[in-house]
Design a protein around this motif. Structure first.
Motif, short mmCIF file in Angstrom:
data_model
loop_
_atom_site.label_atom_id
_atom_site.label_comp_id
_atom_site.label_asym_id
_atom_site.label_seq_id
_atom_site.Cartn_x
_atom_site.Cartn_y
_atom_site.Cartn_z
N VAL A 57 -55.06 2.90 -11.25
CA VAL A 57 -55.41 1.90 -10.23
C VAL A 57 -55.72 2.63 -8.93
O VAL A 57 -54.87 3.36 -8.40
N LEU A 62 -52.93 -5.63 -9.81
CA LEU A 62 -53.25 -6.20 -11.12
C LEU A 62 -51.94 -6.48 -11.85
O LEU A 62 -50.88 -6.04 -11.42
N SER A 101 -56.77 -8.72 -12.84
CA SER A 101 -56.71 -8.40 -11.42
C SER A 101 -56.31 -9.63 -10.62
O SER A 101 -56.72 -10.74 -10.95
N ALA A 105 -60.33 -5.05 -7.04
CA ALA A 105 -59.66 -3.81 -7.44
C ALA A 105 -60.67 -2.76 -7.88
O ALA A 105 -61.80 -3.08 -8.24
#
Lengths: 247, 247
Positions: A57, A62, A101, A105
């Motif tokens: 990430v 998320l 999400s 993101a």
DNA sequence: CGCGCTATTGATGCGTCTCAAAATGAGTGG
DNA sequence: CCACTCATTTTGAGACGCATCAATAGCGCG
């Protein structure tokens, strides 16, 4: 698209636990070579899909969740910037949970084989990744304790503390306030509650002077009393690296 | 005290997933060099203790649990012969959960550094151990789904299926019956229920013709209907080793 | 301004907990 | 082999907490 280590939040996060060598940084940078931009509220991989890649990430929040056929849903993990997503799945050919999400993101997908390469050439980094996965598992056991043995209000309190301490790791200047981009329905799906219970419990905590809300910003007013309420265990400050391989 | 690989249930269990080289077997045998005999119903390590060793379960059933100050308790993992105990803890200096035996058991303690040695010299075995830890994490997410989003009867049904499929991995001749050495209070602590609810739910499943009990032996009468009831996912049959390092 | 999503609030019902007592079973010693 | 103890399981009655349903209020956004 970039692979410089400067703006890698994975490197930032892992550096918090262990000094990374140049080769380690190189390995990690490879995991972040590709970038996918994700709209909020979209499913990235769906439960049962063939598993092709794991993710780092880069930005955004998320979560991973499981469905019941009748629509009940359980969120089992929350993912923030710098997290690796998909460890529980690497043992299998199909993903076990759906990744979704909740904010815009950026994900960096990488193949399982990249992990294999790290295992083969970077034992110390391997140990760190193993430790990170182990930490994830502790988070899960804490969630299980909350869901199994706490009242609604205690669960909400516990989640707030858990998020606060997790976000502090990377944001050392953060003290008592953080952004919570989850709807109450989503929070309910984390805690095994309905959105209604979450609303009532949150209001309760607010009235008791334990937290305050300003929009999506949550402020922890009395951390000590909150911690006592749910007998919260502060474990995440640092990782034991003493047993790691030398190189 | 023995370190021959013949009767190692760890080797047996891991062999089920991947062909182990002689060096791999040697590494694993080292983990089982020491043996501790454990009485039933005794705490081996207690939450908060300094973490010195991990364990391989040689025989017996054990579980890891978390306490709340008011006596509420949540069991977060069940351990059988061939399991490795303590992965979630290796990241930290103190153990996060209490390990307790529910039958007479034999544990093989080994230091964290033994793991480190494997990481440094046996990448393929490292990947397998990582995959096993990942599988543990999937079990946890399934427990979380059950505790968070299922009714009492569904949870009990889910636990029975989960145990059946896990025990089948090592006992290939097992079909529909297994020994369940947990009291209903302990089952309740696994599922986030009281012993009373467990009793009523179990009786319910029995009356519906889904299971039968003969003492501590549980027989699964209608696996298909059980699986449908809780939308059970059969994931544990095998592990994806395709991405593992070559040696 | 008006639309849609999210949060709040209240009334009601259901499921599990709590409390308590009886039944069952395993182990022990007479 | 029976009597006794102790833990576990079963069963029932009542209370409580969260779910459910529904209506209202708040908020972001086009």
């Amino acid at each position: 698209m970039t692979s410089s280590t400067d703006n890698s939040c994975l490197v930032t996060k892992l550096s918090h636990y262990m000094t990374l060598s140049e080769t380690d940084r190189g390995h990690l940078a490879r995991l972040e070579e590709a970038e996918d931009e994700i709209e909020p509220q979209t499913d990235c991989t769906t439960e049962g899909d063939p598993l092709e890649r794991l993710y780092v990430v880069k930005t955004g929040w998320l979560y991973s969740y499981l469905d019941m056929p009748d629509g009940r849903r359980q969120i089992v993990q929350l993912h923030h910037a710098g997290d690796m997503v998909g460890f529980p799945d690497i043992a299998f050919t199909r993903v076990a949970t759906t990744l979704r999400s909740c904010t815009p993101a950026i994900l960096c997908p990488f193949p399982k084989s990249a992990l294999s390469e790290i295992f083969a050439t970077a034992p110390r980094l391997t140990a760190l990744i193993f430790a990170i996965a182990a930490r994830d598992q502790i988070v899960l056991t804490d969630m299980l304790r909350a869901t199994g043995r706490m009242t609604a209000t205690e669960r909400v309190a516990n989640l707030h503390l858990s998020l606060l301490t997790r976000l502090r790791i990377t944001n050392s200047r953060m003290t008592d306030t953080f952004n919570l981009p989850l709807s109450q329905r989503e929070i309910g799906d984390v805690l095994g509650l309905t959105n209604v219970s979450v609303s009532k419990s949150t209001t309760q905590l607010e009235q008791d002077g334990l937290i305050a809300r300003h929009g999506r910003q949550v402020q922890i007013l009395d951390e000590e009393r909150l911690a006592q309420l749910v007998s919260f265990d502060y474990r995440f400050d640092n990782i034991d690296t003493s047993w790691f391989p030398a190189y």
